[in-house]
Design an enzyme around this catalytic site. Structure first.
Site, PDB file in Angstrom:
ATOM      1  N   HIS A   1      -1.306   0.080  -9.754  1.00  0.00           N
ATOM      2  CA  HIS A   1      -1.949  -0.756  -8.728  1.00  0.00           C
ATOM      3  C   HIS A   1      -2.589  -1.988  -9.362  1.00  0.00           C
ATOM      4  O   HIS A   1      -3.773  -2.270  -9.167  1.00  0.00           O
ATOM      5  CB  HIS A   1      -2.982   0.061  -7.950  1.00  0.00           C
ATOM      6  CG  HIS A   1      -3.253  -0.501  -6.576  1.00  0.00           C
ATOM      7  ND1 HIS A   1      -3.569   0.292  -5.496  1.00  0.00           N
ATOM      8  CD2 HIS A   1      -3.260  -1.778  -6.100  1.00  0.00           C
ATOM      9  CE1 HIS A   1      -3.764  -0.461  -4.427  1.00  0.00           C
ATOM     10  NE2 HIS A   1      -3.576  -1.729  -4.773  1.00  0.00           N
TER      11      HIS A   1
ATOM     12  N   ARG B   1       0.851  -1.190   0.000  1.00  0.00           N
ATOM     13  CA  ARG B   1       0.000   0.000   0.000  1.00  0.00           C
ATOM     14  C   ARG B   1       0.883   1.235   0.000  1.00  0.00           C
ATOM     15  O   ARG B   1       1.972   1.247   0.578  1.00  0.00           O
ATOM     16  CB  ARG B   1      -0.904   0.045   1.247  1.00  0.00           C
ATOM     17  CG  ARG B   1      -2.116  -0.853   1.198  1.00  0.00           C
ATOM     18  CD  ARG B   1      -3.148  -0.365   0.189  1.00  0.00           C
ATOM     19  NE  ARG B   1      -4.391  -1.110   0.248  1.00  0.00           N
ATOM     20  CZ  ARG B   1      -4.648  -2.198  -0.461  1.00  0.00           C
ATOM     21  NH1 ARG B   1      -3.735  -2.689  -1.283  1.00  0.00           N
ATOM     22  NH2 ARG B   1      -5.812  -2.812  -0.357  1.00  0.00           N
TER      23      ARG B   1
END
Length: 318
Positions: free
Chosen positions: A281, A233
């Site tokens: 991502h 993250r």
């Protein structure tokens, strides 16, 4: 779907914040057409909503759901839900568990390591220049890959990278996992871990304890020329510190799939740098169907007060 699931027992709120969420909304509607699903919440409390199926939970939503019992993430991480400061402690939180997700992540991590290890950028440059110049093949057993985070995904990544011939070590914050690699645990071991890493792979969960964890102090402990891969993250790796250490030549570069701000702004200093690879991502994503099937299953289990698939220990954040 479980045989004891009854759509009429639940009303679901889905916040369609992206195409990623919308695809799961459409699949859920198709699979359970009788399930009441809303995508917007009025200003007044809605006592009929029992479950949330979303990626994020903005502040102010949870207090208007007095009978909310399940907050289910549509993805592999639940930090977007756990970040809500007003989510009642009585609400159970889940994330998507998909057996193939670890292998998908391992493929991506292996791709980044092998590209650097086997000099793919240099070979590409030689190709474009029409140069036939042989490059020595290095010995993977003399290269150490350090993996921070040895959960269900990290354990698979460790196994795959080890099978490629690399020396693999792992670091975990609180307890050693059952993995077939040397494991370093907690603050007492982190320096000894980092000092050995030619490649550092971040697979840590996003919690209050990991925000900003990989900063200049930790990155400086890596050997000169190390390469950083973050597929966890944004916010765990301090972006400005990482860039400075690349600029200073201490780090050779980085492959980054996650960022503090997503989508990554066009003005970001990470774009168009030869030492850095930016990806949007996409290292590993739970498939639509397994995610929806797990949510339906958990609705049935919730009604029967059974253990939930992928339930988060809220005291730990994962």
């Amino acid at each position: 779907m479980t045989s004891h699931f009854e759509a009429g027992n639940h009303k679901v709120l889905m916040l369609l914040t992206s195409d990623f969420v919308t695809s799961r909304y459409e699949e859920l509607r198709a699979r359970v057409p009788t399930l009441q699903i809303i995508t917007e919440l009025g200003t007044e409390p809605d006592p009929d909503v029992t479950a949330l199926f979303s990626f994020k939970l903005p502040s102010g939503i949870a207090p208007r759901l007095p009978n909310l019992r399940l907050a289910a993430s549509v993805g592999a991480g639940a930090d977007g839900i756990l970040a809500a400061p007003d989510l009642s402690e009585n609400v159970r939180v889940t994330r998507v568990i998909e057996p193939g997700l670890g292998l998908s992540m391992a493929q991506f991590v292996a791709l980044q390591i092998l590209a650097q290890f086997r000099s793919l950028p240099k070979l590409r440059s030689q190709h474009m220049a029409g140069e036939w110049r042989r490059i020595p093949v290095p010995d993977a057993s003399k290269v150490t890959v350090g993996i921070m985070g040895l959960g269900s995904i990290g354990a698979v990544v460790a196994r795959v990278i080890k099978e490629l011939g690399f020396r693999v070590i792992g670091w975990t914050r609180s307890d050693a996992r059952e993995v077939n690699v040397p494991v370093f645990v907690g603050k007492r071991d982190i320096q000894a871990f980092l000092e050995q890493c030619d490649y550092l792979v971040c697979l840590l969960p996003f919690t209050t304890e990991t925000v900003g964890l990989i900063d200049r102090s930790l990155l400086s402990k890596l050997p000169k020329g190390s390469y950083v891969i973050n597929v966890a993250r944004g916010g765990i790796v301090v972006e400005s510190d990482l860039l400075k250490l690349i600029d200073e030549g201490h780090l050779s570069g980085a492959a980054l799939d996650v960022f503090d701000t997503e989508p990554l702004p066009p003005s970001s200093a990470f774009w168009r740098r030869e030492e850095v690879l930016v990806t949007p991502h996409i290292a590993a994503q739970p498939s639509v169907i397994p995610a929806v099937e797990q949510f339906i299953e958990n609705l049935g289990r919730l009604s029967d007060r059974e253990p939930l698939i992928g339930e988060i220990d809220r005291s730990r954040g994962y």
